[in-house]
Design an enzyme around this catalytic site. Sequence first.
Site, PDB file in Angstrom:
ATOM      1  NE  ARG A 217       0.250   1.780   4.347  1.00 50.84           N
ATOM      2  CZ  ARG A 217       1.465   2.318   4.409  1.00 50.84           C
ATOM      3  NH1 ARG A 217       2.089   2.684   3.309  1.00 50.84           N
ATOM      4  NH2 ARG A 217       2.080   2.476   5.571  1.00 50.84           N
TER       5      ARG A 217
ATOM      6  CE  LYS B  17       1.625   6.852   6.235  1.00 52.41           C
ATOM      7  NZ  LYS B  17       0.603   6.331   7.169  1.00 52.41           N
TER       8      LYS B  17
ATOM      9  CB  SER C 265      -2.766   9.168   5.538  1.00 48.94           C
ATOM     10  OG  SER C 265      -4.078   8.639   5.516  1.00 48.94           O
TER      11      SER C 265
ATOM     12  CG  ASP D 143       4.589   5.496   7.762  1.00 49.98           C
ATOM     13  OD1 ASP D 143       4.927   6.604   7.292  1.00 49.98           O
ATOM     14  OD2 ASP D 143       3.686   5.387   8.618  1.00 49.98           O
TER      15      ASP D 143
ATOM     16  CE  LYS E  83       3.887   0.010  18.609  1.00 49.05           C
ATOM     17  NZ  LYS E  83       3.198   0.997  17.721  1.00 49.05           N
TER      18      LYS E  83
ATOM     19  CB  SER F 240      -1.881  -1.190  22.702  1.00 51.44           C
ATOM     20  OG  SER F 240      -1.040  -1.633  21.639  1.00 51.44           O
TER      21      SER F 240
ATOM     22  CD  GLU G  37       6.034   0.549   8.639  1.00 50.58           C
ATOM     23  OE1 GLU G  37       6.249   0.849   9.813  1.00 50.58           O
ATOM     24  OE2 GLU G  37       4.930   0.723   8.072  1.00 50.58           O
TER      25      GLU G  37
ATOM     26  CG  ASN H  56      -3.555  -8.207   9.158  1.00 53.14           C
ATOM     27  OD1 ASN H  56      -2.938  -7.150   9.209  1.00 53.14           O
ATOM     28  ND2 ASN H  56      -4.429  -8.468   8.205  1.00 53.14           N
TER      29      ASN H  56
ATOM     30  CB  THR I 286      -8.042  -5.010  11.201  1.00 54.90           C
ATOM     31  OG1 THR I 286      -7.015  -5.384  10.275  1.00 54.90           O
ATOM     32  CG2 THR I 286      -9.183  -4.349  10.437  1.00 54.90           C
TER      33      THR I 286
END
Length: 211
Positions: free
Chosen positions: A53, A55, A59, A82, A122, A124, A149, A158, A162
């Site tokens: 992808r 960016k 973004s 990235d 992380k 999180s 990246e 994944n 998401t």
Amino acid sequence: MAVRFNEAEFAELKNLLHIYEWGQRTLLTKLNIMQDDFRHFQENNPIEYIKGRIKAPESIAEKLHRLNVEITAENVREHLKDVAGVRIICPFAKDIHYLVSLLRAMPDVNILDEKDYVSNPKPSGYRSYHVILEVPVFYSGRTEYVVVEVQIRTEAMNFWSTLEHKARYKYQDHIPQHLCDELVICADKIAELDHRMFLIHEIISLINQDS
């Protein structure tokens, strides 16, 4: 009010994004050859699928704004790593570090940075392996190294990523604590599931060797 590039800088950005796309395509070609090699000549294939992808300009502008730098094409080169991205999805978590070693061994590819969020998640709960690298692109009679990246993760990782991204977007990066706690629990369970699935895979492989 949304931040954006002015007209002149946007024209420069469009040209720059072509170069990032060439870098991404160059790396994807290398990775697709690697995947074909695994499919046809190796016993195990550690790659489920590969996605790329670029960016979006909106973004990119928002990220430059968050970094508190001027929204210019030159600052894209200077500050962002990235813009071009490739994601490799593996069947098992054990495959991730093996693929990283293959990236390091690729000729003409320079590794700039690595972050192992698989071994060291992380807070999180986020798990993935990030590699920032440069690939050579020959155009207009010269070679330029383009930054791409690479993120390597399992399908379960994944899926979690998401879901967490949707939550961050919904709550504008201020996710309620009870949801943060639930995401961490889910991430830990996913890691356990990845490990158990790999053990089942190993048992099946041993049975096939004995039969």
